[in-house]
Design an enzyme around this catalytic site. Sequence first.
Site, PDB file in Angstrom:
ATOM      1  NE  ARG A 102      61.463 -45.350 -19.381  1.00  0.00           N
ATOM      2  CZ  ARG A 102      62.664 -44.770 -19.468  1.00  0.00           C
ATOM      3  NH1 ARG A 102      63.739 -45.496 -19.687  1.00  0.00           N
ATOM      4  NH2 ARG A 102      62.775 -43.475 -19.326  1.00  0.00           N
ATOM      5  CE1 TYR A 131      55.633 -69.679 -28.461  1.00  0.00           C
ATOM      6  CE2 TYR A 131      56.700 -67.647 -29.119  1.00  0.00           C
ATOM      7  CZ  TYR A 131      55.601 -68.316 -28.630  1.00  0.00           C
ATOM      8  OH  TYR A 131      54.472 -67.610 -28.311  1.00  0.00           O
ATOM      9  CG  ASP A 159      62.973 -70.564 -25.390  1.00  0.00           C
ATOM     10  OD1 ASP A 159      62.621 -70.935 -24.257  1.00  0.00           O
ATOM     11  OD2 ASP A 159      62.175 -70.122 -26.240  1.00  0.00           O
ATOM     12  CE  LYS A 189      53.984 -69.788 -23.062  1.00  0.00           C
ATOM     13  NZ  LYS A 189      54.997 -69.911 -24.106  1.00  0.00           N
TER      14      LYS A 189
HETATM   15  C1  PLP Z   1      55.557 -69.110 -25.038  1.00  0.00           C
HETATM   16  C2  PLP Z   1      56.943 -69.266 -25.461  1.00  0.00           C
HETATM   17  C3  PLP Z   1      57.719 -68.152 -25.835  1.00  0.00           C
HETATM   18  C4  PLP Z   1      57.151 -66.746 -25.867  1.00  0.00           C
HETATM   19  O1  PLP Z   1      56.793 -66.325 -24.592  1.00  0.00           O
HETATM   20  P1  PLP Z   1      55.612 -65.262 -24.300  1.00  0.00           P
HETATM   21  O2  PLP Z   1      55.649 -65.135 -22.825  1.00  0.00           O
HETATM   22  O3  PLP Z   1      54.345 -65.814 -24.863  1.00  0.00           O
HETATM   23  O4  PLP Z   1      56.001 -63.983 -25.015  1.00  0.00           O
HETATM   24  C5  PLP Z   1      59.029 -68.379 -26.201  1.00  0.00           C
HETATM   25  N1  PLP Z   1      59.561 -69.613 -26.202  1.00  0.00           N
HETATM   26  C6  PLP Z   1      58.849 -70.697 -25.863  1.00  0.00           C
HETATM   27  C7  PLP Z   1      59.493 -72.041 -25.888  1.00  0.00           C
HETATM   28  C8  PLP Z   1      57.520 -70.564 -25.480  1.00  0.00           C
HETATM   29  O5  PLP Z   1      56.811 -71.647 -25.148  1.00  0.00           O
END
Ligand code: PLP
Length: 384
Positions: A53, A105, A178, A203
Amino acid sequence: MTHPNIFSRQTLVAQALGHVDPATGALVPPIHLATTYIRDTDNQYRSGYIYGRPDNATVREAEAIIAMLEGAAAALVLGSGMSAAIAVFMALRPGDHVLVPTVMYWSLRNWLINDAVEWGLKVELVDTTDLTGLRAAIRPGETKLIWLETPSNPMWTVSDIAAIAAIAHEAGAKLAVDSTCATPMLTQPLALGADIVMHSATKYLNGHSDVIAGALATAHLDEFWTRIERVRRNFGQILGPLEAYLLIRGMRTLPLRVVAASAGAMELALRFSNHAGVAEVLYPGLPTHPQHSLAKRQMHGGYGGMLSIRLRGGEAAAVKAAANVRLWKRATSLGGVESLIEHRASIEGAGSPCPPDLLRLSVGIESVDDLYCDLDQAVALAKQ
Ligand SMILES: *Cc1c(COP(=O)(O)O)cnc(C)c1O
């Protein structure tokens, strides 16, 4: 594992930091599935691993690559981008004030305004492209975190990381970014002064639409980072070893994929800027973009693979165009090798800043002519 900085990030990531398995000589790292490890006769764990974990060797390899890509002191991979982002907010304390962007997001925005406030965080939405407004929103002694997303979903506004890092630090707050859509290849938030960088590794980092994963990387090994590590460990948010392996495999080609997607997006942005059916193209690479000069300073090697187009025919035309594509895939998500198109307003619903005439495009690595022709015919059909 040594990675002398005489080598470029492209070289280091292509070889997954030059990994060679000491037991077999394998060039591809093994997938460590064990959840538990042998204790030494005196009950120590000299291997450095105790239990699955908190830690895993395959996960550590993915983290070392991400730390290298971001120029970070350390990185963590988690079960999703959302869990990575939420781990940062959960490391704060009840009563802390946080500034988050109005355009960001959607799922994270929803969690912040609906759930984080119930846990005691004071969440305030601000336009992070307006430095004066941002500065005025700071509550001295109370603001503990500024969160940025740049370029931001789905309008692709760009926020000034270096200027906002200075504002945050002056107020004793941290800056987290982010950077999912900028990718480590185009923007280096930590070098610009951010404390934490977050990715939905689902992504671009993974890049093949087959792993859900998140990543955090830190500039400093400080108390805040230790709290984030505790959140991941105690909530059991570590990424699984199979996913960590796929992520490592995907990241090897990150630089090539990002270059191809950015070049394709730039070309499509230019072509659709002169299209009869399109009212506006939102893309930081266009000279008409409101933060183009900032994007030019802050992003290197391209403006990313994400853009949006707003159709002259309004919402009906946008929905119809998305229905008529044959090559583009009508799907959510982004950053994969296949191009995706999405009518965002339909999923974001009421309260979304996303205009109803907007189509979000995630450009993959296909031929840009094929992508243009397909969307061009779909937009033409939507006019009828
Ligand atoms: C997809 C995305 C998220 C969330 O990520 P997940 O892997 O789907 O939980 C957060 N920020 C941005 C800019 C995203 O494109």
